[in-house]
Design an enzyme around this catalytic site. Structure first.
Site, PDB file in Angstrom:
ATOM      1  N   ASP A  91       0.845  -1.197   0.000  1.00  0.00           N
ATOM      2  CA  ASP A  91       0.000   0.000   0.000  1.00  0.00           C
ATOM      3  C   ASP A  91       0.878   1.244   0.000  1.00  0.00           C
ATOM      4  OD1 ASP A  91       0.712  -0.710   2.759  1.00  0.00           O
ATOM      5  OD2 ASP A  91      -0.481   1.043   3.326  1.00  0.00           O
ATOM      6  N   ASP A 122       8.614   3.753  -1.417  1.00  0.00           N
ATOM      7  CA  ASP A 122       7.924   3.360  -0.183  1.00  0.00           C
ATOM      8  C   ASP A 122       6.560   2.757  -0.506  1.00  0.00           C
ATOM      9  OD1 ASP A 122       7.117   3.112   2.455  1.00  0.00           O
ATOM     10  OD2 ASP A 122       6.625   5.236   2.669  1.00  0.00           O
ATOM     11  N   GLU A 153      -0.079  -0.714   5.737  1.00  0.00           N
ATOM     12  CA  GLU A 153       0.915  -0.194   6.677  1.00  0.00           C
ATOM     13  C   GLU A 153       0.800   1.312   6.861  1.00  0.00           C
ATOM     14  OE1 GLU A 153       4.824   1.501   7.959  1.00  0.00           O
ATOM     15  OE2 GLU A 153       3.697   1.868   6.110  1.00  0.00           O
TER      16      GLU A 153
END
Length: 448
Positions: A91, A122, A153
């Protein structure tokens, strides 16, 4: 396989890995409320497909209560070999204002050896570095392998924490690689040994039953927005140090960035000073930090001439590894109540807490990683801290105190994670995948 063969296999697989990263990063897998859930499930499906392509014999999606599925894979350990758990998340953060992006956030664009797009660093770089490293072994892994790729997350990592606490055998391992950090600079090999914890909350200030005409009532009616601004400004002194009692400055036992490098990386404007006191390593990695990350107030374009009845702010507190997030947040909330002017009504909601982490820097797994990283980068790694949080790490530490947790990855400090124009350097991605492959081979020779 020899180290030369492994390095060659990773390098040969990089064109495919880059295409896979572009495909994965084109999926807007924003697991925040209000965003399309279909994209998150699509990213989970592609992550499952990628893990299957590595030769892992068992791959599946597993439901996580109240969250999006995690993608899990495993291969048994050869006799006498240790087991390694590989972690990343699929995610991403919302892209923010599209006008601030030089290329479309979800159209990954390759420019001068880097790919730009939301999530390319990321943490879809973490997913791909695991995939690229595992593909190099062509299904013959030197260690037991477990992989868990999280699906939420960035918004609600504590939900996977609860899942892990309830299913410890699923992720039990001798060493755990968390591919959600990076080097201070491209080509500067580093292992993250310190993570700050975090706490966050929403504070609401009310002063009136409803907003009022600023001409008729301004000057006497208490403005909720003005009250909130005064409260938030009181959190820091004129130097930028925190004024909340009980939150002292910490000390990091290692070297941090120079002020020149930090100013360049952070994009600090000419003539604007840095805030706080102590070394940069102390401020960034070992001390508390309070940031206002959101405001619910009238926008400039939608402003009307009114004294505001209510205003809200989202406040995030970064907590050094030895600090307690709950105690810290309570101290900040108590302080805001104390400094609220004019008897304004203050309420706090939507708490989020996450514990920090301080690594043990010895052991067979860390030794194997040092050797792998030195070969991949040409020099041994150094220890650095990270100011951010990875919610799962503290849970893994509690569940498996004997396991070695290793944090490294392709998210260098210039990668602009959580910001416009996020990017991953492709050579850094290759070196990260090479490091991981060499580590698995080196660690596999360690008898348990």
């Amino acid at each position: 396989m020899t180290p030369d063969e492994l390095e060659g296999a990773v390098a040969a697989g990089m064109p495919q890995a880059i295409q896979d990263l572009k495909r994965l990063a084109s999926i807007p897998s924003i697991a925040f409320p209000g965003h399309p859930e279909e994209a998150v499930y699509a990213a989970a499906a592609m992550t499952e497909e990628l893990l299957r392509s590595t030769g892992l014999p068992h791959v599946r999606q597993i439901p996580v209560e109240g969250s999006f599925p995690a993608v899990y894979a495993e291969a048994p350990a050869p006799p006498g070999a240790p087991t390694v758990l590989l972690y990343a998340h699929y995610d991403v953060q919302p892209p923010g204002d599209p006008a601030l992006w030089r290329t479309p956030a979800f159209e990954p664009t390759e420019i001068d050896g880097s790919i730009y797009g939301r999530g390319v660093a990321d943490d879809k770089s973490g997913v791909i570095s695991h995939v690229a490293a595992l593909r190099a072994f062509r299904g013959r892994f030197p260690v037991g392998v477990k992989v868990i790729i999280e699906g939420q997350e960035e918004y609600a990592g504590e939900r996977l924490e609860a899942f892990v606490a309830q299913n410890p055998e699923l992720v039990r391992a001798d060493a755990i690689v968390v591919a959600d950090t990076g080097n201070p600079r491209v080509g500067d090999p580093s292992v993250t040994t310190s993570l700050r914890g975090m706490g966050a909350f929403t504070v609401e200030v009310r002063t009136l039953k409803e907003s009022l005409h600023s001409g008729s009532f301004g000057g006497a009616a208490p403005d909720a927005l003005a009250a909130l601004i005064r409260m938030l400004a009181a959190l820091h002194d004129d130097h930028g140090d925190i004024r909340v009692p009980g939150l002292p400055r910490g000390n990091f036992l290692g070297s941090g960035p120079s002020e020149e490098d930090f100013r360049a990386t952070a994009g600090v404007l000419d003539g604007v000073s840095l805030v706080g006191s102590g070394s940069l390593a102390d401020r960034l990695w070992a001390s508390y930090a309070i940031t206002v990350t959101g405001l619910d107030v009238p926008t400039v374009s939608g402003a009307i001439n009114a004294v505001q009845a209510v205003a809200r702010a989202r406040v995030t507190v970064r907590v050094p590894p030895a600090g307690d997030p709950k105690t810290t947040v309570n101290a900040v909330v108590d302080f805001l109540h104390q400094v609220a002017p004019w008897g304004a009504q203050v309420s706090v909601s939507d708490y989020t807490l996450g514990t920090g982490y301080l690594a043990d820097t010895g052991g067979a797994a860390r030794t194997a990683l040092n050797r792998a990283m030195e070969r991949a980068y040409g020099r041994p790694p150094r220890d650095v801290g990270a100011g951010g949080s990875i919610p799962l790490v503290s849970t893994l530490v509690k569940q498996f105190p004997a396991a070695t947790i290793l944090l490294f990855g392709a998210e260098d400090d210039d990668a602009a994670i959580h910001a416009p124009n996020e990017r991953v350097n492709l050579e850094e991605l290759r070196r990260t995948a090479t490091t991981e492959a060499l580590f698995l081979q080196e660690y596999g020779s360690t008898a348990i």
